[in-house]
Enzyme design. Structure first.
Site, PDB file in Angstrom:
ATOM      1  N   TYR A  33      89.911   8.251  52.553  1.00 52.30           N
ATOM      2  CA  TYR A  33      89.798   8.398  54.004  1.00 52.30           C
ATOM      3  C   TYR A  33      90.581   9.609  54.471  1.00 52.30           C
ATOM      4  O   TYR A  33      91.358  10.187  53.718  1.00 52.30           O
ATOM      5  CB  TYR A  33      90.278   7.119  54.718  1.00 52.30           C
ATOM      6  CG  TYR A  33      91.772   6.923  54.752  1.00 52.30           C
ATOM      7  CD1 TYR A  33      92.479   6.557  53.612  1.00 52.30           C
ATOM      8  CD2 TYR A  33      92.493   7.114  55.927  1.00 52.30           C
ATOM      9  CE1 TYR A  33      93.853   6.386  53.641  1.00 52.30           C
ATOM     10  CE2 TYR A  33      93.872   6.941  55.974  1.00 52.30           C
ATOM     11  CZ  TYR A  33      94.546   6.575  54.821  1.00 52.30           C
ATOM     12  OH  TYR A  33      95.909   6.415  54.864  1.00 52.30           O
ATOM     13  N   LYS A 149      94.321  10.154  48.749  1.00 49.62           N
ATOM     14  CA  LYS A 149      94.326   9.391  50.003  1.00 49.62           C
ATOM     15  C   LYS A 149      93.282   8.274  49.947  1.00 49.62           C
ATOM     16  O   LYS A 149      92.179   8.402  50.485  1.00 49.62           O
ATOM     17  CB  LYS A 149      94.086  10.343  51.187  1.00 49.62           C
ATOM     18  CG  LYS A 149      94.484   9.754  52.528  1.00 49.62           C
ATOM     19  CD  LYS A 149      94.614  10.848  53.556  1.00 49.62           C
ATOM     20  CE  LYS A 149      94.784  10.319  54.958  1.00 49.62           C
ATOM     21  NZ  LYS A 149      95.994   9.535  55.173  1.00 49.62           N
ATOM     22  N   GLU A 182     108.394   8.362  50.869  1.00 51.37           N
ATOM     23  CA  GLU A 182     107.798   8.684  52.174  1.00 51.37           C
ATOM     24  C   GLU A 182     107.763   7.421  53.014  1.00 51.37           C
ATOM     25  O   GLU A 182     108.210   6.360  52.572  1.00 51.37           O
ATOM     26  CB  GLU A 182     106.388   9.275  51.991  1.00 51.37           C
ATOM     27  CG  GLU A 182     105.413   8.341  51.301  1.00 51.37           C
ATOM     28  CD  GLU A 182     104.041   8.963  51.070  1.00 51.37           C
ATOM     29  OE1 GLU A 182     103.653   9.870  51.814  1.00 51.37           O
ATOM     30  OE2 GLU A 182     103.350   8.501  50.135  1.00 51.37           O
ATOM     31  N   LEU A 207     101.970  11.417  49.564  1.00 51.28           N
ATOM     32  CA  LEU A 207     100.760  12.083  50.042  1.00 51.28           C
ATOM     33  C   LEU A 207     101.155  13.459  50.581  1.00 51.28           C
ATOM     34  O   LEU A 207     102.160  13.582  51.281  1.00 51.28           O
ATOM     35  CB  LEU A 207     100.106  11.267  51.161  1.00 51.28           C
ATOM     36  CG  LEU A 207      98.790  11.869  51.629  1.00 51.28           C
ATOM     37  CD1 LEU A 207      97.677  11.579  50.625  1.00 51.28           C
ATOM     38  CD2 LEU A 207      98.397  11.348  52.996  1.00 51.28           C
TER      39      LEU A 207
HETATM   40  N1  PMP Z   1     102.004   9.675  53.810  1.00 46.55           N
HETATM   41  C1  PMP Z   1     101.188   8.619  53.960  1.00 46.55           C
HETATM   42  C2  PMP Z   1     101.342   7.440  53.044  1.00 46.55           C
HETATM   43  C3  PMP Z   1     100.208   8.613  54.978  1.00 46.55           C
HETATM   44  O1  PMP Z   1      99.374   7.566  55.115  1.00 46.55           O
HETATM   45  C4  PMP Z   1     100.123   9.716  55.858  1.00 46.55           C
HETATM   46  C5  PMP Z   1      99.144   9.733  56.982  1.00 46.55           C
HETATM   47  N2  PMP Z   1      97.826   9.759  56.584  1.00 46.55           N
HETATM   48  C6  PMP Z   1     100.993  10.799  55.651  1.00 46.55           C
HETATM   49  C7  PMP Z   1     101.927  10.744  54.630  1.00 46.55           C
HETATM   50  C8  PMP Z   1     100.957  12.021  56.549  1.00 46.55           C
HETATM   51  O2  PMP Z   1      99.805  12.776  56.326  1.00 46.55           O
HETATM   52  P1  PMP Z   1      99.156  13.691  57.489  1.00 46.55           P
HETATM   53  O3  PMP Z   1     100.246  14.563  57.985  1.00 46.55           O
HETATM   54  O4  PMP Z   1      98.085  14.418  56.794  1.00 46.55           O
HETATM   55  O5  PMP Z   1      98.655  12.743  58.527  1.00 46.55           O
END
Ligand code: PMP
Length: 285
Positions: A33, A149, A182, A207
């Site tokens: 996603y 993701k 994270e 991620l």
């Molecule tokens: N880490 C995780 C586990 C996430 O789900 C997200 C959000 N999708 C992020 C980091 C941040 O990613 P982004 O800045 O692309 O939204």
């Protein structure tokens, strides 16, 4: 106004927007996603989000359900049909519908595509950023490829629920070495007592957030002291500032970790400035 969702070639009223019971996303979380922020009807950092989507698909050998050009049209159409000025657009691609069997289905099985959008409450989000959030730490018990993701988010769900049950807004995952990986749906950052901005390198344990990437450009452009390295929970307790980044939350100050105030217990000046300036930098970079 009624909400519209895109499901496998059709724009449908929300009530009728459904996937099959044997969709592999539903049965195995065999799906990826993306979430993009929408501002003034525009998708922020769309190119980087679609690059990451392409990588997630290729790592899992799921083929894109439609061309990138067509996907661009669908994303904007869903935003327009839902009249989103400020909000998020969500897209999910699964390996498709097939008789339940763990191994991949025949190549003739079409991947499924779902796109939804919803408004965000700007006033509420700004109020949240002005007060800052509390987080709790939880052991990181996720699989070894969270850089992809996928919709396989059960540990993230349980972590967020643990946070809520402790009166906090989010959870920070901590690896076996005591280092923060994270947040449950965002990247984690600290500003050390000496003023260095620190975030973990984007290996397989986090991620690679798009907001994180843009912020790295901002940090470079502003010549801020930056260290891309792991940091421990202990170091985070002693930090001057802490914050998280994601497409829907941008830069959100963290003012308490495990009940301990960070800095003076209020949103830090650097996090607040980075939040304020984020879109200007995002557009310039
Ligand atoms: N880490 C995780 C586990 C996430 O789900 C997200 C959000 N999708 C992020 C980091 C941040 O990613 P982004 O800045 O692309 O939204």
């Amino acid at each position: 106004m009624s909400r519209i969702a895109y499901v496998n070639g059709q724009y449908l009223p929300f009530r009728e927007a459904k996937v099959h019971v044997e969709d592999r996303g539903y049965q195995f979380a065999d799906a990826v996603y993306e979430v993009c922020e929408v501002r003034d009807g525009r998708l922020i950092d769309q190119r980087r989000h679609l690059q990451r989507l392409q990588r997630s698909l290729s790592e899992l050998r799921i083929r894109p359900p439609i061309s990138w050009g067509a996907l661009d049209v669908v994303l904007h159409e869903v935003v327009a049909r839902n009249r989103i000025r400020y909000g998020i657009v969500y897209l999910q691609i699964s390996r498709g519908v097939a008789r339940r069997d763990h191994a991949f289905p025949p190549v003739s099985v079409e991947p499924s595509l779902v796109v939804t959008a919803r408004p965000l409450n700007r006033t509420r989000n700004e109020a949240l950023a002005a007060s800052g959030i509390a987080v709790v730490t939880v052991p990181d018990n996720r699989w070894g490829r969270v850089d992809i993701k996928t919709t396989s988010l059960l540990p993230n769900v349980l972590a967020r629920q643990a946070a809520v049950e402790q009166g906090a807004r989010d959870a920070w995952f901590v690896d076996d070495a005591g280092a923060v990986t994270e947040a449950s749906s965002a990247n984690a950052w600290i500003v050390t007592a000496s003023g260095a901005v620190v975030t973990r390198p984007a290996d397989h344990a986090i991620l690679r957030g798009i907001t994180r990437m843009v912020l790295l450009d901002v940090i470079k452009a502003q010549a801020l002291t930056f260290e891309e390295r792991s940091f421990t929970v202990k170091e985070a307790y002693a930090a001057r500032e802490a914050f998280i980044t994601s497409a829907s939350q941008i830069v959100l100050p963290v003012v308490r970790i495990d009940g301990r105030p960070i800095g003076d217990g209020r949103p830090g000046p650097l996090a607040t400035a980075l939040r304020r300036e984020f879109h200007k930098f995002a557009e310039a970079s």
